[in-house]
Every structure is written in structure tokens, then in C-alpha cells.
Design an enzyme around this catalytic site. Structure first.
Site, PDB file in Angstrom:
ATOM      1  N   HIS A 185      -7.167  -4.515  -0.886  1.00 28.48           N
ATOM      2  CA  HIS A 185      -6.486  -5.773  -1.201  1.00 28.48           C
ATOM      3  C   HIS A 185      -7.186  -6.474  -2.347  1.00 28.48           C
ATOM      4  CE1 HIS A 185      -6.250  -4.944   3.134  1.00 28.48           C
ATOM      5  NE2 HIS A 185      -4.976  -5.188   2.955  1.00 28.48           N
ATOM      6  N   HIS A 203       0.829  -1.210   0.000  1.00 31.73           N
ATOM      7  CA  HIS A 203       0.000   0.000   0.000  1.00 31.73           C
ATOM      8  C   HIS A 203       0.865   1.261   0.000  1.00 31.73           C
ATOM      9  CE1 HIS A 203      -3.259  -2.706   0.877  1.00 31.73           C
ATOM     10  NE2 HIS A 203      -2.742  -3.057   2.031  1.00 31.73           N
TER      11      HIS A 203
END
Lengths: 334, 334
Positions: free
Chosen positions: A222, A60
């Protein structure tokens, strides 16, 4: 390497090699620790200041290590890609961030992260390091999900880290820093869209299949399922699908001030983020809401996923002042 | 919209809508002008200061409008995607950037850009605005190419804009700003790699085909052919293929200082850029070269292309001081 078209070496070394490059490129701001992996400010803990720690799965970037520095985090703990860091990584980060005034942990609401940060907190308490935890759950797309009970924590985390970081930096005590972090959490909401999937390096194939003519509204960071798949639409239509649930959930009223944050998922050109920002801002203004602060860019990504999220934070004078306070990290600086 | 999975509306409106979002998000730094399109600092020209102008096709964001602000450019002129801006766009940008001390135009070496900036310069001279032009040609991949006579201008342009911008900001005259820009151009080299192609919005299909198991070494920032296609390799091997020609062309010697800049092409995760940076730095250090300054991120992109470039700038005390000078743009700030 079949199926993984990435600038990587051994998939098992992606996090370590990323941290080594990150630490070498930014040695004026951060220090990278190995065995276990965590990142601190180059000078370590600040005596008398509340320590701020965050972390979560890698993939991320720049979240979270990119937000370590003056005015924001004291330490960040990167797990494997899309996998929570372990308690034995988080515990030494708590110790390294503790300047004697206690530690606030900022955790995105995923079951693994919440459990591991909690366990690490128990280890820390046994060593007389006081740890409080706040859980960010800004994603309005779904109640409960593949990896959570309750809403997921997504891009709104940046606002929590920035504002709580500014409060800690000016000398607020642990109660006050925790309170302002919770205030941000109560007033920030997000929703995202994916145009393409992403591929976890060691998995070697995309996390999900998205047909060439469909997009996923309400995607998680995700690649977890969102609200629904729809045919590819124009940016203005998609932006309205993202912004409306955010505004409704916040119950925003005419005359209120907000931060509007359009976040790229990693593979989206900057031009597209500005096109989304433009429409989101127009929709807010049409409701009489004032966009007084803005952020546009790749801050909470999902590897090379193409897509974006829209985050709105309700602002008052206190939150605006803390948002504006100086920050010197590798990903956010003013 | 078939074949174009993008967050856009009408492909013909991509540049206008991007500029509108950009201007609204960053009204504290830039002012966006339409009919014709160009971007200036919010306060306009600075009296007595050399004006710096750059521009080129859109699709490389944040280049160039992201570098408008104190310490860098006074104006930027975005053309259509991957298409030079026209003289009638560039000429008013020259006028808007002129504070009475003349204008330096920083142009990437593509035939269309060079011609159009030259024509605009003639229009400006007729209005008593003095314009000098420097041409950036840092890409060592190819001599002559699809769109150029001589080498192409790529990511090294950021260093030219930053350092010439700092010189102009401290009050250097036009001769001196031109000289330092040429010094950067003489000492900066780049080479890039593409893992995937990109799609120009109005074209509706990828600019080129790249098989799933091949990469293009020496790619241009418009997807123009590079040196050769090779099977997908590890990041360390690819990094060496990029760095070696750069170092050789610069004839870098042991003991020299450099800026190492790893640039993302738009669709590459930050983690991969740091993995490349780590290896490039190790290779430089193995040659006895000191990496004293670093930049890692998406600064000169090719829409959503996955890939990266490596840029090395030979530094001396003057260039280091100017690189370090304060800058306040939307894409570069310290």
C-alpha cells in the site's frame, strides 16, 4: 480529476465498475455478486469440498478475484481500494463458498482484514458454517508496520492460495487444508522495492513522495514505508538487497528446492521483472539452492506503482505436487 | 542512470538480460539463443508443420517471445528496444522454425521490420527455406505515420499469431495458414490511448512530453503521435473515442460476433483495463454486436507507458474455433 491520471470514471465507482468488467470478460470462470460485492466460481460451492475464501482491499489486482476458479479459491471479497472488506461482505462469501466441509479463510496480516474476517467468521459460525482462518505474514521487511502487528502479508499469499486450493480440490478435509496452508506460510518469505509511488483514486494524489533519484527498499503493497530509502541503484544490486533478507529469514541451506516468484507492483515492464528474476536465481544457485519452480509477473500489485518483490517458497515433494496441480483461474492457469 | 528510474543494469544489456531471465524461468516452454538473439520452442521445429515466426523491437513484452509455444509461434526475434531485429537475427530463426513445410512470418507494419524480414526471407530462400510474410496493420488511428507507410501494426498482432498458430498446429499447409492469417488481418482493428510517456532505457528521457492534464488519442506503441491530444477525460468517454473508429472501420453490423481485446500498455492497473472493457462491451452490445470472446491484460506493451488499446476482431466459426484451440505459451495459455 486533477492529479489523478487514470482510466476511471467516478472514483467512488472504481471497484464496482472493475468487477462488472471482470465478470463480463470472464463469465466462464467467475460470477460477480453485488450488494454486497464478492466474487465466486461460476458454478458456486462444490459439495463436499472445503471452501477457500480470501479477500482484502482492492488495488492489488489480480489478487484476489483473479485467483477464483478450479484449483484455487471458491470466493474472493474485494474491499474499497487499499481498505479491508467489511464483515457483511465476507459473511455471504463464506456462505457461498461452503460446500458442507467447512471454509478456510486466507487473510493477509493487516489489522483491519484480520478483525473483519474474524467478525465474519463469528457470523458464519452462528449459521453453522465452520470457518478456520490462516494469516499470511511473508514480508520480511518490517516487524510491525503502519497497518499491522507483526509482519505484513504480501505476494506469498499467491502461493498459499494456490497450494491450499489444490489440497481442497483433491478432497483434503478442513484440518488438512488448514495444515498445508500453514506449512506454506511457515516456508514463504518476500521483500519488495518501490521506484515510484501510487495514487489511490479517491485520494487524488500519490500515497507518498519518492524523490526522482531514490527508491524505497522493503516497501509495503500500500506504499507503506519499508526499511530505508537509498539512491537508485542497478537491478542486480537491488535484487541482492531484496533476496538476502528473504534467504536469511528462511535459513535456506544448500541443496534445498525453492519456488522463486518475482512479482511486479503494477507499473513495471515485464522485461525488468525478468532481469530481477535472472539475478535472484543466480544468487540462489550460488548458495547451492535449486530453483525448481518459477513465477514471474504482476500478481499482487499496488495500482500503478513501479517496483517489484521477490518471494521464495521452500519446496518439498508435497508442496511441489500441489503447486503443479491444475488450476483454472483468470490470472493463473495450467 | 539519471532520468531512468528502472530496474535495469547497463542499458545496453537490457534485452540480453531479459532473455536470460525469460529463458531460465520458462525452460519448459522456450529455448533462448544468443549471437544472434532469438527464441524458439524448447523442442525446436516440428517436422511437417508450418513454422510461425514473428519479431520486432523489444519493449512490447510479452510480445513476441511470450507467444512462443505449442499452438502459437515457433520462434520470435527480439530487436533492441523499439528497434527492428536485423536480418542476420531473423534468418537463423527462420531456419530454426522450419519443419520442412515452410515458414510464415508475421510482421507488424513498420518500415524497418518489413525491410529486415524481407531481406531475411531472401537469405532463407537461398537456403531452400520457403518463407511467406503477412503484414499486420490493425491500428486505425493514422494512415502513414512516423515509422510506417500505411497503418501501424499493434495489438491485433496477438490475434493473428494465435489463430494462424492454431491453424499451423492442426496441420494446415502454408497456403492455408497464410490465408487465415490474412483473414484475421482483414478483420481486426485497434486504437490506443496514452496517459503517460515511456522512457527507452538507453535514451534516458521520456520519448515524448505529455502534460499532466492531457492524453494522446491514437498513440502508437512506441509513443509515436496519434490523432490528437485532448484534456484528460473519464474512462467511458475515452473508451468511446477508441471504440467508435474501430467499429466504423470494420463496418460492424448488428448481429455479428466479435472478440473484444482490451490491452494494457504496460503501466496500467488491471482494474482500469476492466473498466474500459466494461464500457467497450456495452457500446458494442448497444449496436447489436455480440462479444463472444474476450481478452484483457498486458499483451502488447510500450515499456511502462500508462494507457490502453481496444481491439475488435470480427469472428466467424472458423476464427472462433482457432481462437479456442489449445495454446501453451508463457503469456497465453488455455
Amino acid at each position: 480529476m486533477a492529479g489523478v491520471k487514470k482510466l476511471i470514471n467516478d472514483p467512488a465507482e472504481v471497484v464496482t465498475e472493475t468487477l462488472d468488467g471482470f465478470g463480463a470478460a470472464h463469465a466462464d470462470v467467475v460470477a460477480v455478486h453485488h450488494d454486497p460485492d464478492f466474487v465466486t466460481r461460476v458454478g458456486g460451492a462444490v459439495s463436499g469440498k472445503v471452501g477457500l475464501v480470501s479477500g482484502g482491499g482492492s488495488g492489488h489486482e489480480p489478487l484476489h478475484a483473479g485467483f477464483v476458479g478450479v484449483g484455487m479459491l471458491d470466493a474472493a471479497v474485494p474491499g474499497a481500494v487499499f481498505t479491508s472488506p467489511t464483515p457483511d461482505q465476507i459473511f455471504p462469501a463464506y456462505q457461498a463458498a461452503d460446500g458442507g466441509a467447512g471454509v478456510l479463510a486466507i487473510v493477509k496480516n493487516y489489522t483491519g482484514d484480520v478483525l473483519n474476517f474474524e467478525t465474519a467468521g463469528e457470523l458464519a459460525e452462528a449459521e453453522d458454517v465452520t470457518v478456520r482462518t490462516v494469516v499470511v505474514n511473508d514480508d520480511v521487511a518490517v516487524e510491525d508496520s503502519l497497518y499491522t502487528a507483526g509482519r505484513r502479508g504480501v505476494a506469498g499469499t499467491v502461493a498459499v492460495e494456490k497450494i491450499a486450493g489444490a489440497a481442497a480440490e483433491r478432497g483434503d478435509d478442513l484440518d488438512a487444508v488448514e495444515a498445508v496452508a500453514k506449512k506454506v506460510i511457515a516456508n514463504v518469505r518476500s521483500m519488495g522495492v518501490a521506484l515510484t509511488a501510487c495514487t489511490v483514486p479517491h485520494a487524488g494524489k500519490p500515497s507518498f513522495d519518492l524523490p526522482e533519484d531514490e527508491i524505497e527498499i522493503g516497501i509495503g503493497i500500500h506504499g507503506e514505508p519499508g526499511r530505508r530509502r537509498i539512491p537508485l541503484a542497478g537491478a542486480d544490486e537491488i535484487t541482492e538487497l531484496l533476496l538476502t533478507p528473504v534467504v536469511d529469514d528462511l535459513q535456506l541451506a544448500s541443496g534445498e528446492d525453492v519456488l522463486l516468484f518475482v512479482n511486479g507492483m503494477g507499473g513495471t515492464p515485464a522485461s525488468e521483472l525478468y532481469i530481477v528474476y535472472r539475478k535472484a536465481r543466480a544468487l540462489l544457485e550460488a548458495r547451492g539452492v535449486n530453483v525448481t519452480r518459477s513465477l514471474v509477473g504482476n500478481y499482487v500489485t499496488s495500482l500503478e506503482m513501479q517496483g517489484a518483490s521477490v518471494t521464495v517458497l521452500r519446496l518439498d515433494d508435497e508442496l511441489t505436487t500441489l503447486w503443479d496441480a491444475p488450476v483454472h483461474t483468470t490470472a493463473l492457469r495450467w
